[in-house]
Design an enzyme around this catalytic site. Structure first.
Site, PDB file in Angstrom:
ATOM      1  N   ALA A  41      22.106  14.598 -15.944  1.00 28.56           N
ATOM      2  CA  ALA A  41      21.286  15.699 -16.445  1.00 28.56           C
ATOM      3  C   ALA A  41      20.055  15.175 -17.154  1.00 28.56           C
ATOM      4  CB  ALA A  41      22.101  16.562 -17.405  1.00 28.56           C
ATOM      5  N   ASN A  42      19.076  16.069 -17.354  1.00 29.87           N
ATOM      6  CA  ASN A  42      17.935  15.764 -18.222  1.00 29.87           C
ATOM      7  C   ASN A  42      18.258  16.293 -19.605  1.00 29.87           C
ATOM      8  OD1 ASN A  42      16.420  14.740 -16.149  1.00 29.87           O
ATOM      9  ND2 ASN A  42      15.101  16.529 -15.950  1.00 29.87           N
ATOM     10  N   ARG A  43      17.604  15.750 -20.592  1.00 29.17           N
ATOM     11  CA  ARG A  43      17.708  16.270 -21.945  1.00 29.17           C
ATOM     12  C   ARG A  43      16.946  17.591 -22.014  1.00 29.17           C
ATOM     13  NH1 ARG A  43      19.146  12.752 -26.033  1.00 29.17           N
ATOM     14  NH2 ARG A  43      18.690  10.658 -25.329  1.00 29.17           N
TER      15      ARG A  43
END
Ligand code: C5P
Length: 229
Positions: free
Chosen positions: A29-31
């Site tokens: 995932a991305n932050r």
């Protein structure tokens, strides 16, 4: 729906990260907290727009009066966004979601086991995810009238954002500098530059709900002037 400068307008907002599973317990995932996208959905609804929010996994409460759909992966987010866009030709679409660029090529149905401490880690093959912003921006009978992308940059923010505008085919880009020490990821504030075809506006550092209000007002302005309909 409320009264306000966006009464009668329809808006689509994507928000949050996407989670790309590797196995039942792990994901890529991305932050992203989703705060800016949720704040924007709320601001648009407060100004009278009918808002559809498509959200990846967040800990946030969906804003009252906003039609919210939840998803996990980029493919699911794309499917929901396109289904919504086919049903309503939106006046505006704003892609604030931090979509993962890649997903594990294969998803294991059982947890991948660590056998011995010294074993070589398993390889991680990745496949590209669909680009939802580019897809919504492409010319079609379903293209929202105004398509806005976000760009999180860590350097030469404006030049990168301009290039992104061209590459994605969207109309505006909201660029934010998330460089070291900016404290913007997950924080309550944002400092953005709004880039349209004909202007560049550097906004001061503001709370995310204030950025949302200002952007919603910019939309209202655009509808009034550029797009009398
Ligand atoms: O490609 P990049 O992540 O730099 O661009 C960011 C913009 O593109 C954001 O508006 C984001 O929501 C959108 N995006 C998307 N689908 C992707 C990747 C990015 O909608 N797969």
């Amino acid at each position: 729906q409320k009264q306000g400068p966006l009464a009668g307008r329809t808006c689509l907002v994507t928000a949050g990260p996407t989670h790309e599973p590797l196995d039942p317990v792990r994901y890529l995932a991305n932050r992203s907290s989703g705060k800016q996208g949720y704040a924007l959905a709320e601001a648009l609804a407060d100004m009278g727009a009918a808002v559809t929010l498509i959200s990846g996994p967040t800990t946030l409460r969906p804003p009252a009066g906003v039609l919210t759909y939840f998803c996990e992966t980029a493919s699911q987010m794309r499917d929901l966004a396109l289904a919504a866009a086919h049903e309503t030709v939106f006046d505006a679409a704003v892609c604030t979601a931090a979509v993962a660029d890649w997903r594990p090529t294969s998803v294991q149905s059982q947890k991948i086991k660590k056998i011995n401490r010294d074993d070589v880690p398993p390889p991680l093959a990745l496949s590209p995810n669909p680009d939802i912003l580019a897809k919504l921006s492409a010319p079609s009978a379903f293209r929202p009238h105004l398509v806005i992308g976000f760009a999180a940059e860590t350097e030469t923010v404006e030049a990168h954002a301009r290039a992104k505008l061209a590459r994605k085919g969207c109309d505006w880009i909201v660029a934010n500098n998330v460089g070291e020490g900016s404290d913007i990821m997950g924080g309550a504030e944002n400092e953005v530059t709004l880039i349209t075809q004909d202007k560049v506006e550097h906004w001061p550092r503001l709370r995310k709900d204030e950025v949302a209000r200002k952007l919603a007002l910019s939309l209202a302005d655009w509808f009034l002037t550029a797009h009398k309909a």
